[in-house]
Structures are given as structure tokens and as C-alpha cells.
Design a protein around this motif. Sequence first.
Motif, PDB file in Angstrom:
ATOM      1  N   PHE A 373       0.827  -1.212   0.000  1.00  0.00           N
ATOM      2  CA  PHE A 373       0.000   0.000   0.000  1.00  0.00           C
ATOM      3  C   PHE A 373       0.865   1.266   0.000  1.00  0.00           C
ATOM      4  O   PHE A 373       0.619   2.199  -0.751  1.00  0.00           O
ATOM      5  CB  PHE A 373      -0.911  -0.046   1.238  1.00  0.00           C
ATOM      6  N   VAL A 374       1.911   1.273   0.824  1.00  0.00           N
ATOM      7  CA  VAL A 374       2.718   2.482   0.999  1.00  0.00           C
ATOM      8  C   VAL A 374       3.633   2.736  -0.198  1.00  0.00           C
ATOM      9  O   VAL A 374       4.114   3.860  -0.401  1.00  0.00           O
ATOM     10  CB  VAL A 374       3.537   2.386   2.309  1.00  0.00           C
ATOM     11  N   LYS A 375       3.866   1.726  -1.034  1.00  0.00           N
ATOM     12  CA  LYS A 375       4.742   1.893  -2.203  1.00  0.00           C
ATOM     13  C   LYS A 375       4.158   2.851  -3.229  1.00  0.00           C
ATOM     14  O   LYS A 375       4.887   3.423  -4.040  1.00  0.00           O
ATOM     15  CB  LYS A 375       5.005   0.535  -2.861  1.00  0.00           C
ATOM     16  N   ASN A 376       2.834   3.038  -3.206  1.00  0.00           N
ATOM     17  CA  ASN A 376       2.189   3.922  -4.161  1.00  0.00           C
ATOM     18  C   ASN A 376       2.366   5.401  -3.819  1.00  0.00           C
ATOM     19  O   ASN A 376       2.139   6.263  -4.655  1.00  0.00           O
ATOM     20  CB  ASN A 376       0.688   3.596  -4.243  1.00  0.00           C
ATOM     21  N   PHE A 377       2.835   5.692  -2.602  1.00  0.00           N
ATOM     22  CA  PHE A 377       2.991   7.075  -2.152  1.00  0.00           C
ATOM     23  C   PHE A 377       4.387   7.595  -2.512  1.00  0.00           C
ATOM     24  O   PHE A 377       5.352   6.833  -2.552  1.00  0.00           O
ATOM     25  CB  PHE A 377       2.784   7.174  -0.645  1.00  0.00           C
ATOM     26  N   THR A 378       4.462   8.890  -2.766  1.00  0.00           N
ATOM     27  CA  THR A 378       5.747   9.522  -3.078  1.00  0.00           C
ATOM     28  C   THR A 378       6.541   9.704  -1.787  1.00  0.00           C
ATOM     29  O   THR A 378       6.055  10.308  -0.829  1.00  0.00           O
ATOM     30  CB  THR A 378       5.538  10.892  -3.750  1.00  0.00           C
ATOM     31  N   GLU A 379       7.760   9.192  -1.774  1.00  0.00           N
ATOM     32  CA  GLU A 379       8.592   9.234  -0.566  1.00  0.00           C
ATOM     33  C   GLU A 379       9.345  10.559  -0.486  1.00  0.00           C
ATOM     34  O   GLU A 379       9.970  11.003  -1.449  1.00  0.00           O
ATOM     35  CB  GLU A 379       9.575   8.068  -0.589  1.00  0.00           C
ATOM     36  N   LEU A 380       9.259  11.208   0.673  1.00  0.00           N
ATOM     37  CA  LEU A 380       9.949  12.466   0.941  1.00  0.00           C
ATOM     38  C   LEU A 380      10.650  12.371   2.293  1.00  0.00           C
ATOM     39  O   LEU A 380      10.405  11.433   3.056  1.00  0.00           O
ATOM     40  CB  LEU A 380       8.962  13.640   0.942  1.00  0.00           C
ATOM     41  N   HIS A 381      11.485  13.344   2.602  1.00  0.00           N
ATOM     42  CA  HIS A 381      12.187  13.312   3.886  1.00  0.00           C
ATOM     43  C   HIS A 381      12.442  14.728   4.395  1.00  0.00           C
ATOM     44  O   HIS A 381      12.406  15.703   3.633  1.00  0.00           O
ATOM     45  CB  HIS A 381      13.520  12.565   3.769  1.00  0.00           C
ATOM     46  N   LYS A 382      12.697  14.818   5.695  1.00  0.00           N
ATOM     47  CA  LYS A 382      13.115  16.054   6.347  1.00  0.00           C
ATOM     48  C   LYS A 382      14.259  15.738   7.300  1.00  0.00           C
ATOM     49  O   LYS A 382      14.266  14.675   7.932  1.00  0.00           O
ATOM     50  CB  LYS A 382      11.960  16.689   7.136  1.00  0.00           C
ATOM     51  N   ILE A 383      15.189  16.673   7.407  1.00  0.00           N
ATOM     52  CA  ILE A 383      16.279  16.553   8.380  1.00  0.00           C
ATOM     53  C   ILE A 383      16.177  17.774   9.287  1.00  0.00           C
ATOM     54  O   ILE A 383      16.335  18.912   8.831  1.00  0.00           O
ATOM     55  CB  ILE A 383      17.648  16.478   7.689  1.00  0.00           C
ATOM     56  N   VAL A 384      15.909  17.531  10.558  1.00  0.00           N
ATOM     57  CA  VAL A 384      15.589  18.605  11.501  1.00  0.00           C
ATOM     58  C   VAL A 384      16.706  18.768  12.518  1.00  0.00           C
ATOM     59  O   VAL A 384      17.167  17.790  13.124  1.00  0.00           O
ATOM     60  CB  VAL A 384      14.261  18.305  12.231  1.00  0.00           C
ATOM     61  N   LYS A 385      17.142  20.013  12.714  1.00  0.00           N
ATOM     62  CA  LYS A 385      18.171  20.316  13.709  1.00  0.00           C
ATOM     63  C   LYS A 385      17.568  20.306  15.111  1.00  0.00           C
ATOM     64  O   LYS A 385      16.357  20.510  15.267  1.00  0.00           O
ATOM     65  CB  LYS A 385      18.803  21.679  13.430  1.00  0.00           C
ATOM     66  N   PRO A 386      18.378  20.069  16.155  1.00  0.00           N
ATOM     67  CA  PRO A 386      17.865  20.086  17.534  1.00  0.00           C
ATOM     68  C   PRO A 386      17.209  21.418  17.858  1.00  0.00           C
ATOM     69  O   PRO A 386      17.760  22.483  17.579  1.00  0.00           O
ATOM     70  CB  PRO A 386      19.128  19.863  18.384  1.00  0.00           C
ATOM     71  N   GLY A 387      15.986  21.354  18.428  1.00  0.00           N
ATOM     72  CA  GLY A 387      15.261  22.556  18.796  1.00  0.00           C
ATOM     73  C   GLY A 387      14.532  23.236  17.655  1.00  0.00           C
ATOM     74  O   GLY A 387      13.856  24.236  17.859  1.00  0.00           O
ATOM     75  N   GLN A 388      14.647  22.703  16.444  1.00  0.00           N
ATOM     76  CA  GLN A 388      14.006  23.316  15.281  1.00  0.00           C
ATOM     77  C   GLN A 388      12.608  22.745  15.086  1.00  0.00           C
ATOM     78  O   GLN A 388      12.358  21.561  15.330  1.00  0.00           O
ATOM     79  CB  GLN A 388      14.858  23.062  14.035  1.00  0.00           C
TER      80      GLN A 388
END
Length: 494
Positions: A373-388
Motif C-alpha cells: 500500500f505504501v509503495k504507491n505514495f511519493t517518498e519524501l524526507h526532512k532533516i531537523v536540527k535540535p530545537g528546530q
Amino acid sequence: MPSIYTLWNCPFILPIVLTHPHVIKVYVGNGADLMLPGTVPPFDHRATKGAVVAIADTENPTVPMAVGTCNLNLPQFDKVVGRVGVAVDVIHHIGDELCRLCKDDKVPPAVGLSGEIPIENAEKDAKDIDSSTEEKGDKNVESVDENSKTSIESNSEETNSKAIETNLEGGPYESSITPEDVDHIFQRALLQSLHMEIIPVPLSSSNFMANHVLKNMPDVDASVANIKRTTWKKSAKYLKAMEKLGFLKLKGKGDDVTVVSVVGKENETVKNFVTYKVKKAGATAPAVQKNELRTMLLYKPTHKSKEFFSIIDMPFSVLYTATELKACLNQFIAKQQLVDPKNPKNIIPDGHICLISGLPRGSLGREKVFPAFVKNFTELHKIVKPGQDATEVPTGRGPVPKVHIITEMKIGRKIITRISNFEEFYIKPEAFAEELRVKCSGSTTIGPCTHNPKLTEVTVQGPHGKLVTELLVKRGVNNGYIVFEDKLKAKKRK
């Protein structure tokens, strides 16, 4: 409007509004506006409504950390405790997109002040200030009539004895915080609860504190946000103080009180309250490095799943985590009654799930449905700094990138170590190359990546794969996102 980098060199170009160090770290440094109760009087007479101002903390009053516009006429306030409203609308702050473009974002120490700063002459000083006239400006400061001065230095010294000594890069709280500051934290926690939650009343004071006030504390150390460190000392006295402010009503005497009602969300103070990131409760997380970057894997729905989200009344044009998608799938299964009556552990996919996942019809185990099911979704990412705040971080395409470290031998028997794909982890090539040059005691170069010219690659002379890995981990990169390939060992095996 000047940037904070300009103000670090010429701090008196703009009127400076002072605040407590923890306000910079927890709120303003993450893009929140500066609230009036978080400011420190007296104010510069130029800080009137609509004026452009700088924001600094009381420990470093000449090192602005944000720039914005006044939302209130600040000089009219002699006291700010108990008052509400946004003092400064923050436009530019430390750690924002503009700061990321700068090669060197190291915060300078406070400018040394030999005397008191005349606010009235600040505009004149700003025009005349440059490298050749700083000394002259300092002499003019000392010669101003004592009756026309507002001493920022003496004010900061008085506040410093009470303020938190906090590290803008995520360091711990090292000294005591004033009871008034803790009062402010508890009052904001109540407003956060009133703004975000529907509170079932009546509630005992202990239940109200545990489930609604303490639950909405900002992400600060537990030793700081403690009711015993407030001016009230006890929960009952705190609740009675909030009753006087009109936020709730109590019943009972002494310490045995019950919250019988709370104000609604239509209350002006509650309605205009700016929410903040709260401290996550739950099981103790495994020990991690304080500056470790947080990675998030997100999924964007495609057109095939539009009707799926419509059936369960969930938004289509937002990003979901894997946990949220699993909850949506379970909600859809329950609503459409897709559980196999013969085997409750299985489901019978309908046309919507089959369209999204590509699975055939028939009874299938739940563990097989979700990965497809999840393979049909577009994969994205975020990299968050501490406290951000994660909402302020732009999304990147695909899964979380991995930093590649390759140790190899070039023509001429010269061993080098190449590092690439590290910039998304907030590592600047110039600063990283300089650090490697010192740590590895070898020359470094910066250029396009050999395999992907769109990426920047740093090369250091010598076999330093292990050392580079340690430096990346210290900079917050998780070991799981570091790939080390030693081509020297591969050649020896042959």
C-alpha cells in the motif's frame, strides 16, 4: 532591513529589545514572535509600533539574534509581567534560511562596553560607526551626561545573575532561572492547553496539573519547569492565581481545590495565543547525542489514493508519516468492513486498496497489505536540527540521503579519502574541509563529486575513513546514514 550579520558588526543601527536567554533558544530562535511578557524593560524610546528592531538576550545585549517589527508601542510599558500580546513580529532570526546561506554562522561574543550606552545617540553612532571611528564613538559614549543615559550594561548584569546560562547550539541549562521566568512558563502551559484542548471539567487539581498543564510544558529541562521553583510554590496557589486572571474557576479551600470551569477558546487571550512545541511524554528514549539531527520519512499521496482519503474524511494534500498512513488504512478497513470473517487476522482488499497497492483480490494478511500500500505514495524526507520546528524545514525528495566516504588510491600511489552527499545534514563544505585539514593533518580540496557533479565533494589526503565518520557523528549525523567504502582492502583481497 539589516541582517543579524550586519548587526553583529554594528549592533546599534537598530534599537535593541532585550529578552531572556531561554526565550531566544526555545521560541525566537525557532521562528516564533517575541511576546510582551518575554521582554525585559526598559525599552529604547525608538521601539515604537511599526519600527524595525533587533532582539538580543540579556547575557549578550549587543549580539542581536533576530530582527523584526514592533507590534506594540514598547516604551509605554514599565512592567511586562501579567501583560499579554506580541511585542515583536520576527522576520529574520538565527538559524533561518538566510543564515544557512552564510559560510560562517558562528555567533560572536558580546561587544565589550567600556561605559554605558546612550540610547538617544544610537542613531548618530550608527551613521558614524566604522572600523576607523569605533574608538571615537566609545569616547563619545563616556562623555554623555549621566541624566540622559539608559544603562544597558548595568541592566544586563542585574538580569544575568538571575537568567539561564544557555547555549544557542543546544547546550544545557547551567544556572538558576528566576521564579518569575518559571511563572511565565507555567502560565503559557495553561494557555497552550486552553488553546489546543477540550478540557473536561470538573477536575481535581492534581489531575488538571498532570494531564493539562505539565503535559503542555515547553521542551525545557524538568528541573527548570518545576512548580516548586515558581513564586507560588504549590499547585493550589498557582491555580488560584490563574483564577484571578480569569482563565478558570475553582471550588474548595486551601490545597484541596477542584477546577469547575475554564474559559473557552473564544477568549481573546486564548484565541491570540501563539502555540509552541511541547515536550514529548512517554517512555524514556534511548540516549542520543545532544546535537543529533532528527530525520523524518514522509509520504505524499498520489492521484490513485484520492478517493481512499475521501472515504475516511482525511486530507489528501498533506504529508503523512508511516504510522499515520497505517492508522488511515486501519480506519478504512474498519469503515468498509474488510476484515475476513473466517480469519480476523486477514483482510479482503476492495477495489480502492487493490488499485493503490496492486494486490490481487482475496484474503490477505495485514502484514502483506501495508508494505504494498505504501509503495504507491511519493517518498519524501526532512532533516531537523535540535530545537528546530519540523514545519519550518523544507522537504527533500526520496528517502533520507546517505553520506558516502570512500578511501582509495589514486594514480601515483597516493591515498585519498573522498566525502560526498553531506550538505543536507547542515554541513558546509568550506568549514568541513578546514576541520578535516586540521584533524587529519593533510591537505583538502573541494570540488564536484566524481559520480554526481551536482553534489559537492571534499577530498582529504590519507586514509581517514574512521576519523571522518567520528567527525560526522559529532556533527549530528546518525551512523545509519554514513556509508564507508574502503577500496584499499578490496585491492588487497585480490
